[in-house]
Design an enzyme around this catalytic site. Structure first.
Site, PDB file in Angstrom:
ATOM      1  N   HIS A  80       0.811  -1.219   0.000  1.00  0.00           N
ATOM      2  CA  HIS A  80       0.000   0.000   0.000  1.00  0.00           C
ATOM      3  C   HIS A  80       0.844   1.267   0.000  1.00  0.00           C
ATOM      4  CE1 HIS A  80      -3.710   1.987  -0.076  1.00  0.00           C
ATOM      5  NE2 HIS A  80      -4.353   1.381   0.906  1.00  0.00           N
TER       6      HIS A  80
ATOM      7  N   ASP B  71      -2.497   1.682  -4.543  1.00  0.00           N
ATOM      8  CA  ASP B  71      -3.762   2.002  -3.880  1.00  0.00           C
ATOM      9  C   ASP B  71      -4.783   0.898  -4.137  1.00  0.00           C
ATOM     10  OD1 ASP B  71      -2.817   4.423  -2.891  1.00  0.00           O
ATOM     11  OD2 ASP B  71      -3.414   5.524  -4.693  1.00  0.00           O
TER      12      ASP B  71
END
Length: 431
Positions: free
Chosen positions: A404, A408
């Site tokens: 992450h 995304d």
């Protein structure tokens, strides 16, 4: 000890296949080693008799160290290192000398506690320097246990893992003020893998040391968890169309020396989608992003004593026949311990298949320095809703584990939606 790759500085003798006194042919497997990159069986460089073994199983020595002596039958050799396993009793003085002279005893490694100069500490492999760079660690501050204070992969990983993160700093953050910087600021001695708090032993317990491969896997997993912010997306996929194509074409593929499996279709769909979603096929280098120019597909292969991830280089340039052959080849050679170090590095994306053992899906750990990994769940017939009716279809789950810091959720799910669409509407013309 052979040089198994440019970045390989040392190797561990895992198992001697031959013992002292055994006859050995040229290119016959002599011993098995484990390095930072790969486990491999090492062939004998010459025919003769194994006269002396100077490095025991479990010992780690620098490359080019003498580990054994091979000579003619009836020859004698003084032990090369003085600590040989299965050492012979001294032979009569009249015996002929070995055609290969025994090497002088290796210099003893400098104790890890002994001070070493910065220049010595900075002696390290490219792999060690890359790990240090990713975690903002000054290599000169890491205690080196190698020859002359050399910092080994084990040294850098245990240094990173043994220093706790500063409170409030996520493990994935890098750069000034981040978790890696916090660890680097706490200089501490390298330590072995620590037991969990509260571990106790019972009288009926069996205790044995970790294998070399198990230790390396543990180090890699801890490193990845310290590096990446792991998040997962799970998609259900209908494999009915792929199954029809596979059944129609598998005999043709077998005649061409390849197995057309579900993995073949998933791998082909994945590499095609990676070209359309370059963020999934990338790496993080400090504060820069490297978008890879090709897809080097890692295929996780389960072994009897662990796991290894050989890499199909240029997978995006292969058709499904080429991918099928390549995946089968590297998996077979991984199980036979015939891989070279170059074949287990340079991957840009990894595919792992826990579904082989019946798992519905898995949550795999990212293979550093990649930013994503695809887990394949078991493929089986299930009841599904089709046009407001219940039907039976061949279904399975695919899981994307992603970092992450770079990827995304929307980007990951777009990739997975594309992958699902590609598999469910696979073009038969590609097979």
């Amino acid at each position: 000890m052979p040089q198994m790759g440019e970045s390989i500085a040392e190797g561990t003798i895992v198992r001697w296949i031959k013992k002292v006194g055994d006859a050995v042919d040229r290119d016959e497997p002599l011993f098995e080693i484990s390095t930072d990159k790969v486990d491999a069986e090492i062939p004998s460089p010459a025919a003769g008799v194994l006269l002396d073994i100077s490095v025991k199983e479990g010992e780690t020595v620098p490359v080019n160290s003498v580990v054994a002596v091979i000579g003619a039958a009836g020859s004698v050799s003084a032990p090369a290192g003085g600590n040989g396993a299965d050492a012979q009793a001294p032979a009569p003085p009249a015996a002929a000398a070995a055609p290969q002279a025994a090497a002088a005893a290796l210099p003893a490694p400098a104790p890890s506690a002994a001070p070493a100069s910065s220049a010595e500490r900075l002696r390290s492999s490219p792999l060690v320097r890359r790990i240090a760079k990713e975690h903002n660690v000054d290599v000169s501050r890491v205690p080196g246990s190698g020859i002359g204070g050399r910092v080994t992969k084990h040294d850098i990983l245990t240094f990173i893992a043994s220093v706790p993160l500063a409170e409030g700093h996520p493990s994935a953050r890098s750069g000034p003020g981040g978790g890696s910087a916090a660890r680097a600021a706490h200089a501490g001695p390298a330590a072995p893998l620590a037991a969990a708090p509260g571990v106790f032993r019972l009288a009926t317990d069996r205790v044995e040391p970790m294998s070399v491969m198990r230790r390396k896997i543990a180090e890699h997993m801890v490193l990845s968890k310290h590096t990446s912010a792991h998040v997962y997306s799970v998609f259900e996929v209908n494999y009915s169309r792929v199954d029809q194509i596979r059944k129609a074409k598998k005999d043709d593929y077998e005649r061409m020396g390849a197995k057309l499996t579900f993995t073949s279709f998933i791998a082909k769909a994945a590499v095609d989608c990676l070209r359309r979603h370059p963020t999934i096929n990338a790496s993080i280098d400090g504060e820069q992003v490297i978008y890879r120019g090709s897809v080097n597909l890692g295929i996780a292969v389960a072994l009897d004593n662990g796991l290894i991830v050989p890499v199909v280089k240029g997978a995006d340039e292969k058709n499904i026949l080429g991918l099928s052959r390549a995946v089968q080849d590297i998996a077979d050679r991984a199980r036979a311990k015939k891989l070279s170090p170059d074949e287990v590095q340079g991957g840009t994306f990894t595919l792992t298949n826990p579904g082989t053992f019946g798992a519905q899906f898995g949550l795999p750990v990212i293979n550093q320095p990649q930013v994503a990994i695809l887990g394949v769940g078991t493929i089986e017939k299930r009841p599904v809703v089709i046009d407001d009716m219940i039907g039976i279809r061949l279904m399975g789950y695919l899981t994307l584990g992603y970092d992450h810091r770079l990827v995304d959720g929307a980007v990951a799910d777009q990739f997975m939606a594309d992958l699902k669409q590609t598999i469910e509407h696979f073009d038969p013309a590609q097979v």
